[in-house]
Design a protein around this motif. Sequence first.
Motif, PDB file in Angstrom:
ATOM      1  N   ALA A  37       0.992  -1.206  -0.136  1.00 45.38           N
ATOM      2  CA  ALA A  37      -0.115   0.122  -0.147  1.00 45.38           C
ATOM      3  C   ALA A  37       0.840   1.430  -0.130  1.00 45.38           C
ATOM      4  N   LEU A  38       2.140   1.248   0.824  1.00 37.97           N
ATOM      5  CA  LEU A  38       2.884   2.257   0.807  1.00 37.97           C
ATOM      6  C   LEU A  38       3.426   2.562  -0.622  1.00 37.97           C
ATOM      7  N   LEU A  39       3.960   1.425  -1.280  1.00 35.19           N
ATOM      8  CA  LEU A  39       4.395   1.529  -2.690  1.00 35.19           C
ATOM      9  C   LEU A  39       3.513   2.361  -3.646  1.00 35.19           C
ATOM     10  N   HIS A  40       2.164   1.723  -3.595  1.00 31.05           N
ATOM     11  CA  HIS A  40       1.248   2.495  -4.385  1.00 31.05           C
ATOM     12  C   HIS A  40       0.985   3.996  -4.010  1.00 31.05           C
ATOM     13  N   ALA A  41       0.982   4.316  -3.002  1.00 29.42           N
ATOM     14  CA  ALA A  41       0.750   5.531  -2.263  1.00 29.42           C
ATOM     15  C   ALA A  41       2.168   6.449  -2.974  1.00 29.42           C
ATOM     16  N   GLU A  42       3.208   6.043  -2.668  1.00 30.18           N
ATOM     17  CA  GLU A  42       4.411   6.598  -3.202  1.00 30.18           C
ATOM     18  C   GLU A  42       4.452   6.766  -4.852  1.00 30.18           C
ATOM     19  N   GLY A  43       4.057   5.818  -5.525  1.00 31.69           N
ATOM     20  CA  GLY A  43       3.971   5.903  -6.975  1.00 31.69           C
ATOM     21  C   GLY A  43       2.921   6.914  -7.285  1.00 31.69           C
ATOM     22  N   GLU A  44       1.842   7.041  -6.755  1.00 27.86           N
ATOM     23  CA  GLU A  44       0.905   8.234  -7.058  1.00 27.86           C
ATOM     24  C   GLU A  44       1.388   9.830  -6.533  1.00 27.86           C
ATOM     25  N   ALA A  45       2.220   9.808  -5.411  1.00 28.87           N
ATOM     26  CA  ALA A  45       2.851  10.967  -5.148  1.00 28.87           C
ATOM     27  C   ALA A  45       3.781  11.282  -5.942  1.00 28.87           C
ATOM     28  N   GLU A  46       4.610  10.247  -6.629  1.00 30.84           N
ATOM     29  CA  GLU A  46       5.727  10.477  -7.494  1.00 30.84           C
ATOM     30  C   GLU A  46       5.043  10.762  -9.012  1.00 30.84           C
ATOM     31  N   ALA A  47       4.044  10.466  -9.415  1.00 32.40           N
ATOM     32  CA  ALA A  47       3.356  10.692 -10.589  1.00 32.40           C
ATOM     33  C   ALA A  47       2.777  12.156 -10.346  1.00 32.40           C
ATOM     34  N   LEU A  48       2.318  12.744  -9.378  1.00 34.59           N
ATOM     35  CA  LEU A  48       1.528  13.789  -8.999  1.00 34.59           C
ATOM     36  C   LEU A  48       2.686  15.015  -9.213  1.00 34.59           C
ATOM     37  N   ARG A  49       3.824  14.518  -8.562  1.00 32.53           N
ATOM     38  CA  ARG A  49       5.153  15.381  -8.400  1.00 32.53           C
ATOM     39  C   ARG A  49       5.649  15.701  -9.946  1.00 32.53           C
ATOM     40  N   ALA A  50       5.483  14.462 -10.904  1.00 30.48           N
ATOM     41  CA  ALA A  50       6.099  14.744 -12.224  1.00 30.48           C
ATOM     42  C   ALA A  50       5.055  15.602 -12.829  1.00 30.48           C
ATOM     43  N   ARG A  51       3.725  15.546 -12.565  1.00 32.42           N
ATOM     44  CA  ARG A  51       2.968  16.585 -13.434  1.00 32.42           C
ATOM     45  C   ARG A  51       2.990  18.094 -13.070  1.00 32.42           C
TER      46      ARG A  51
END
Length: 140
Positions: A37-51
């Motif tokens: 679950a933390l990896l999923h959240a981390e991936g979403e946060a990184e995608a948001l940061r990339a946007r």
Amino acid sequence: MSWSQSLVKLATYEVETRQTRLAEIAGRLADARMRLALLHAEGEAEALRAREDAAAAWYLVGYGAGLRLRKAAVRAQIDAIEVEELGARDALSQAFEEQKKYEHVVEAARVVAAKEIRRRENAELDEVGMQAARRNTNVA
């Protein structure tokens, strides 16, 4: 302590040991699921940061590949732990069955012993009654 009580104690100890093992496995499974679950959240946060940041977007492809590998590793751990948990549950149910068998044997032995005690008491009371009847017939 009789042999039957020793068997019941050993079976109870075995059940407790297997329950402890199952709890430890369940804890590891919960930890692994939390990591996923933390990896999923981390991936979403990184995608948001990339946007939001163009420079971070350049690294998103490599990050995504690494994240997929880490998620796959955690999923593999979860699968392995679930198989281990299934085996531990089977072992626990077998230990419960053994414990119940021993408890049944102890209870059956107790019932047989109680019947034998009642039979002997009744035989003694019959003998006392017969002696009293003989005395009463001799006196009259």
